[in-house]
Enzyme design. Structure first.
Site, PDB file in Angstrom:
ATOM      1  N   CYS A  51       0.838  -1.208   0.000  1.00 56.11           N
ATOM      2  CA  CYS A  51       0.000   0.000   0.000  1.00 56.11           C
ATOM      3  C   CYS A  51       0.872   1.257   0.000  1.00 56.11           C
ATOM      4  CB  CYS A  51      -0.910   0.028   1.228  1.00 56.11           C
ATOM      5  SG  CYS A  51      -2.055  -1.346   1.287  1.00 56.11           S
ATOM      6  N   ARG A 134      -7.614  -4.459  -3.487  1.00 54.04           N
ATOM      7  CA  ARG A 134      -7.167  -3.276  -4.245  1.00 54.04           C
ATOM      8  C   ARG A 134      -8.104  -3.089  -5.441  1.00 54.04           C
ATOM      9  NH1 ARG A 134      -2.324  -2.417  -1.808  1.00 54.04           N
ATOM     10  NH2 ARG A 134      -1.499  -4.305  -0.838  1.00 54.04           N
TER      11      ARG A 134
HETATM   12  C1  BEZ Z   1       0.588  -4.610   1.909  1.00 56.22           C
HETATM   13  O1  BEZ Z   1       1.769  -4.912   1.882  1.00 56.22           O
HETATM   14  O2  BEZ Z   1       0.185  -3.512   1.559  1.00 56.22           O
HETATM   15  C2  BEZ Z   1      -0.399  -5.627   2.402  1.00 56.22           C
HETATM   16  C3  BEZ Z   1      -0.095  -6.971   2.237  1.00 56.22           C
HETATM   17  C4  BEZ Z   1      -0.997  -7.924   2.704  1.00 56.22           C
HETATM   18  C5  BEZ Z   1      -2.181  -7.526   3.303  1.00 56.22           C
HETATM   19  C6  BEZ Z   1      -2.477  -6.180   3.444  1.00 56.22           C
HETATM   20  C7  BEZ Z   1      -1.584  -5.228   2.979  1.00 56.22           C
END
Ligand code: BEZ
Length: 234
Positions: A51, A134
């Site tokens: 993110c 996403r």
């Molecule tokens: C992330 O790295 O943004 C992420 C990875 C797994 C679950 C939620 C966020």
């Protein structure tokens, strides 16, 4: 679970309306954005690495999207104070692909109850029943959903594709054309077909200037990049 999967807005539907608290104050969606293109996107969580990398790109490209008449609105299941603390940490500490010291000015929705995420089908319980996947919704100036992308939690989005889709939708509207596979601004476009078989046959026999027909259903024509880009956001 039933409730979380019931509402999946689709291409061609009006964007579901909601009011929400954001990092930039309260918004009334999509009414506050009428007359503009909007990219409404969700991310799973604040203070997570994928993110964070995506926000570096959204923040860097905010002005490019604005130049195309498009506003960004983000969303995740979290509080306004968590969102603000994360955006501040990004500005002060993170560097990604040479981007740093980034001020993120677009609103980030604090969807603690998941009300908006559920309305937009952003909760995919097989992936997570407490965090949004996403999602990317492309909403046109009339408030109609025109394209939707979904990515899983651990795969960051392709920002060149997000920009290509926006410019593509604007080109389709401005020039009344269709766009072939892998189209980029400056590539040939699909010339509109006749509405009847005889109109298509006529087009095949006597194509308009610049139109090249390979068969009655497949005709292309040039559309220069300058023309495409001069119509962006209009
Ligand atoms: C992330 O790295 O943004 C992420 C990875 C797994 C679950 C939620 C966020």
């Amino acid at each position: 679970m039933e409730n979380q999967t019931a509402a999946m807005p689709r291409i061609g539907d009006p964007a579901p309306a909601f009011e929400a608290a954001t990092t930039q104050g309260k918004i009334d969606f999509p009414a506050d954005f009428k007359g503009k293109w909007v990219i409404l996107f969700s991310h799973p969580s604040d203070f997570t690495p994928v993110c964070t990398s995506e926000f570096m790109l959204f923040g860097k490209m905010e002005d490019e999207f604005a130049a195309l008449g498009c506003r960004l609105v983000g969303l995740s299941v979290g509080t306004v104070s968590s969102h603000i603390a994360w955006l501040r940490a990004i500005r002060e500490k993170i560097e990604y692909k040479g981007i740093r010291n980034l001020d993120i000015r677009f609103p980030l929705i604090a969807d603690m109850t998941m009300e908006v995420a559920k309305k937009y089908g952003m909760i995919h319980p097989g992936e997570s029943d407490t965090a949004a996947v996403r999602a990317v919704f492309f909403i046109d100036p009339r408030g109609i959903i025109r394209a939707i992308l979904y990515y899983p939690l651990v795969l960051g989005r392709d920002f060149a594709e997000i920009k290509r889709i926006l410019i593509g939708l604007q080109t389709i509207d401005a020039f009344g054309v269709a766009l072939p596979a892998d189209w980029r601004p400056g590539d040939d476009v699909i010339a509109p077909a006749g509405s009847t078989k005889s109109a298509a046959d006529e087009r095949m026999e006597r194509p308009a200037e610049g139109v090249r027909c390979y068969d009655w259903y497949f005709c292309t024509k040039p559309l220069p990049e300058e023309e495409v880009m001069s119509r962006g956001g209009k």
